[in-house]
Write a protein that holds these residues in place. Sequence first.
Motif, short mmCIF file in Angstrom:
data_model
loop_
_atom_site.label_atom_id
_atom_site.label_comp_id
_atom_site.label_asym_id
_atom_site.label_seq_id
_atom_site.Cartn_x
_atom_site.Cartn_y
_atom_site.Cartn_z
N LEU A 62 8.10 -9.22 4.59
CA LEU A 62 8.85 -8.16 3.88
C LEU A 62 9.80 -7.38 4.79
O LEU A 62 10.59 -6.57 4.31
N GLU A 63 9.67 -7.63 6.12
CA GLU A 63 10.50 -6.93 7.11
C GLU A 63 10.37 -5.41 6.99
O GLU A 63 11.37 -4.68 6.95
N VAL A 64 9.12 -4.94 6.88
CA VAL A 64 8.90 -3.49 6.78
C VAL A 64 8.63 -2.91 8.17
O VAL A 64 8.17 -3.61 9.07
N THR A 65 8.95 -1.62 8.32
CA THR A 65 8.70 -0.94 9.60
C THR A 65 7.69 0.19 9.45
O THR A 65 7.39 0.89 10.41
N LEU A 66 7.19 0.37 8.21
CA LEU A 66 6.22 1.44 7.95
C LEU A 66 5.19 0.95 6.94
O LEU A 66 5.54 0.35 5.93
N VAL A 67 3.91 1.21 7.24
CA VAL A 67 2.83 0.89 6.30
C VAL A 67 2.18 2.21 5.88
O VAL A 67 1.83 3.04 6.72
N LEU A 68 2.06 2.39 4.57
CA LEU A 68 1.42 3.59 4.02
C LEU A 68 0.07 3.20 3.44
O LEU A 68 0.01 2.37 2.53
N VAL A 69 -1.00 3.76 3.97
CA VAL A 69 -2.35 3.45 3.49
C VAL A 69 -2.81 4.62 2.63
O VAL A 69 -2.92 5.76 3.11
N ASP A 70 -3.09 4.35 1.36
CA ASP A 70 -3.47 5.40 0.41
C ASP A 70 -4.96 5.73 0.57
O ASP A 70 -5.79 5.33 -0.22
N GLY A 71 -5.26 6.46 1.63
CA GLY A 71 -6.64 6.85 1.90
C GLY A 71 -6.75 7.35 3.32
O GLY A 71 -5.76 7.35 4.06
N PRO A 72 -7.93 7.78 3.73
CA PRO A 72 -8.08 8.27 5.11
C PRO A 72 -8.13 7.11 6.11
O PRO A 72 -8.76 6.09 5.86
N VAL A 73 -7.42 7.28 7.22
CA VAL A 73 -7.44 6.30 8.31
C VAL A 73 -7.77 7.08 9.58
O VAL A 73 -7.09 8.07 9.90
N SER A 74 -8.80 6.67 10.29
CA SER A 74 -9.20 7.41 11.50
C SER A 74 -8.16 7.18 12.60
O SER A 74 -7.41 6.19 12.57
N PRO A 75 -8.10 8.08 13.62
CA PRO A 75 -7.14 7.90 14.71
C PRO A 75 -7.29 6.54 15.40
O PRO A 75 -6.29 5.91 15.74
N VAL A 76 -8.52 6.09 15.59
CA VAL A 76 -8.76 4.80 16.25
C VAL A 76 -8.25 3.65 15.39
O VAL A 76 -7.57 2.74 15.88
N GLN A 77 -8.55 3.69 14.09
CA GLN A 77 -8.06 2.66 13.17
C GLN A 77 -6.54 2.63 13.15
O GLN A 77 -5.92 1.56 13.18
N GLN A 78 -5.92 3.82 13.14
CA GLN A 78 -4.46 3.90 13.11
C GLN A 78 -3.85 3.27 14.36
O GLN A 78 -2.92 2.48 14.28
#
Length: 417
Positions: free
Chosen positions: A71-87
């Motif tokens: 898709l040639e995207v440069t940003l992923v939006l996760v609809d939920g909590p993401v921990s700093p380590v996961q991010q």
Amino acid sequence: MTRALVLHPDIKSDRDRRLPEHGLAEAVSLAAALPGLEVAGAEIVRLPQVHPGHLFGSGKVEELKARIEALEVTLVLVDGPVSPVQQRNLEKEWGVKLLDRTGLILEIFADRARTREGVLQVELAALSYQRTRLVRAWTHLERQRGGLGFVGGPGETQIEADRRAIDEAVTRIRRQLAKVVKTRELHRAARKKVPFPVVALVGYTNAGKSTLFNRMTGAEVLAKDMLFATLDPTMRGVTLPSGRKVILSDTVGFISDLPTQLVAAFRATLEEVLEADLILHVRDIAHPETAEQAQDVADILAELGVAENVTQIEVWNKLDLVTGEARSALEVQAARSERICAISALTGEGTPELLDLVSELLDEEKFSRSLHLGFEDGRRRAWLHEEGVVESEAQDDTGYQLELRWTARQEKRFRDL
């Protein structure tokens, strides 16, 4: 234009989860509310459980990486909590920037806030969020050697310096906010000298509050089919059909899973609701999850400490989007209740009746009364609380001692129960 992929994790172990299709649709609307962002793709990611290091399992991470590249995207939006380590781990794996739900909402708030207070509240919430994610900025910590006693490793010193800088900024902003709030208190005190009741519009984001505000006041407030279109309270004077003048206040929309630091940060923005004489709870009655949205609003109002004795009207908006038997059923249900008004703020249908109801409720004279109810009178006590007439309540060995403030009409209805 930034191309983004929206992901809605549907976690099977989460008992409170809603229909993932509605969750994804809301997340896409959130993304669309951010200028300069193009949603290139959106999908539900079904997960049996959360993976602690990457949120998703290794196979799914690879599968999504291929989708991101395609898709040639440069940003992923996760609809939920993401921990700093996961991010940190996912950004490393995918080679793109990642925002979780809180980060995205903060970006929107930063873009929408207009007043001095709104801007300060956003900064405060953003700093609170950043403080928990310092680990992301200092990946070189992997190289640090822990010190002993008062001597720490170099990375530890850097994190402490960053935390101190954030804490100092928070203190500075709180000081500025205190001045702004004091100014608002002076304005509010001045308004109290003028005997104009305050009518506050509240509701889930995108329920149509700003459209209704414009319809009632003739004001040109930003009213778009967009989440969080309004972030600062906007106030206007309105003359009701009875000739009485009131102050109408439009407020920020509520949303499910609003991060706690945002609820706290925006409490002052919602102060007009705390001071209101009448609350109009605007609902998008055409939305498939309108009942759940209404519950979210009720929960946040309770969290904000909105008193039970503030009279509320449910405004069932977007009636123009409901047709056939469903519409007839809604109109019948609304007609049976003295506290529900079915309208379309867009077409104006039902708004004259709403203004009449507001006039009627505000024009009725209220008086105080003490009342004692036995424990067996649970149904009547519940009715009093639903009507919002209980100012205080104490319990003794024989039942409940209630201090009420109500109208003659409410007293008569209570007698007939």
